[in-house]
Design an enzyme around this catalytic site. Structure first.
Site: not given
Lengths: 68, 236
Positions: B123, B146
């Protein structure tokens, strides 16, 4: 705003059995400690970016020191 | 520090709580007060757990705090004895603003920086990894790419999506500007379906991150330090 792979329910889960840490200066370095009793605490983490500090045994995690 | 005070502390309870006697006690118990003066010219910064920014996370989270990292980066940039910085990452992500702040600070440092993703750099760990001048990933390390999620109270209006998209864009732009990956490729990895169980996105492992040109090289400690030394000598 959090951007992480850990689900929110884990991050904000309520748990009682975790230690509360405190940041203190010891031997001129910042260390994260967990109180053992009124006068002593145990080093949890050494907060330094000088790799040679990590070779100093007095600063090793697990050491019990007098509250500086 | 005076050694001869040590024997007296027992007889003088009034002195027990003074800072001096605390130091003496430490010395008696552990026999060490002075640190060896060897200083490394290469410093290391470990970014582990959650990256903590605006909010203090509950204590069961292992965190790396913004307010620790930023002043350390300033100190490293300023200290003439420090020649380079190795950033070791094993993070699950965290606060967008704090993560981007650390990444921006790394990217704008004048001293050579090398990042090494060990375990995971997920992330918001992705911008931090690419923020260094040269990046390494261990063969087994993973990076999850993501989309940013909105949690809590979400107002169901188109502006919510636009806001989210803007936040997303900050991350995408930083990663694209600081690595070899193209916007299309990064967005494709970010919005791919069928790979993650609970989310959309991709997990890239070791050399896949290099193939996507997100990370410069697969390597470990020896390679990362060798590269850092080379950059310190003025090489590219």
């Amino acid at each position: 705003m959090l951007y992480t792979i850990v689900p929110e329910e884990y991050i904000f889960a309520v748990s009682d059995d975790v230690g509360h840490f405190q940041e203190v200066a010891y031997l001129g370095r910042q260390v994260l400690v967990q109180p053992v009793d009124q006068r002593r605490c145990q080093i949890v983490q050494l907060l330094s970016n000088d790799p040679s500090d990590f070779l100093v045994t007095a600063l090793s995690p697990g050491n019990i020191i007098a509250f500086p | 520090m005076r050694l001869d005070q040590g024997a007296k502390t027992e007889d003088l309870p009034s002195e027990k709580d003074s800072p001096t006697s605390a130091n003496v006690e430490t010395m008696q118990e552990f026999g060490q007060l002075r640190l060896p003066s060897t200083e490394s010219n290469l410093h290391v910064m470990t970014i582990v757990g959650q990256i903590e920014g605006h909010m203090i996370l509950p204590p069961q989270n292992k965190t790396t705090k913004y307010e620790h990292i930023i002043p350390q980066l300033v100190a490293i940039e300023q200290n003439p004895k420090i020649e380079g910085l190795l950033v070791v990452l094993n993070t699950v992500g965290g606060d967008v603003e704090a993560g981007l702040a650390i990444a921006e600070m790394l990217a704008t440092m004048s001293k050579p920086t090398v990042s090494l993703v060990l375990g995971g750099g997920h992330s918001i760990g992705v911008p931090i990894a690419v923020g260094a001048r040269y990046s390494f990933i261990a063969e087994t390390a993973t990076m999850t790419i993501h989309p940013i999620r909105l949690t809590g109270l979400v107002i169901g209006v188109p502006q919510t999506f636009e806001y989210l998209d803007k936040m997303q864009e900050r991350v995408v732009r930083f990663v694209v500007n600081n690595s070899g990956i193209s916007t299309e490729c990064f967005r494709e990895l970010m919005f791919r379906t069928g790979e993650l169980a609970r989310d959309i996105g991709t997990v890239v492992i070791g050399k896949e991150a290099v193939q996507a040109r997100l990370i410069n090289e697969v390597g470990g400690l020896a390679q990362a330090l060798a590269k850092l030394r080379q950059l310190c000598r003025g090489g590219e």
